[in-house]
Design a protein around this motif. Structure first.
Motif: not given
Length: 124
Positions: A51-52, A23-25, A14-19
């Motif tokens: 998620g990471l 830019d996850p967009a 999940d690009p929004y939950r990778v520390p």
């Protein structure tokens, strides 16, 4: 004879939950576009995004997704496969696919843009 649509499970990050400072967009957009491309080709797809950030029990999330349907193909994304830090997660996912979807082909993509082509290579 009733034909059913091929079923593909895409397991990725999940690009929004990778520390990290990134830019996850663009990745989120690529996931959305590949989901549309699968639909346009008559392929049923489910994304299993992990998620990471410590919010997921990866084994439970992946097992639930694998048991949700009878998959013809399971694609494991590059964010999981290509980073040395994710080696243990990659190994865990491969073993879960082997256990819960032993008849499914396994596919790997090169970039977020070729997810659909990678799955189609392995569909019967």
């Amino acid at each position: 004879m009733v034909r059913t649509s091929p079923k593909v499970l895409v397991i990725g990050l999940d690009p929004y939950r990778v520390p990290g400072p990134w830019d996850p967009a663009p990745i989120a957009s690529a996931i959305q576009e590949s989901t549309k491309q699968f639909a346009d080709r008559g392929i049923d797809v489910q994304n299993c995004l992990l998620g990471l950030d410590g919010s997921d029990d990866i084994e439970a999330v992946v097992t639930t997704a694998l048991q949700a349907d009878s998959w013809q193909c399971v694609l494991i994304g590059g964010g999981i496969r290509k980073e040395d830090d994710q080696l243990e997660i990659f190994e865990q996912i491969i073993n879960l696919v082997h256990q819960h979807a032993p008849d499914a082909a396994i596919a790997f993509n090169r970039t977020p843009a070729d997810i659909v082509d990678a799955a189609i290579r392995r569909l019967p």
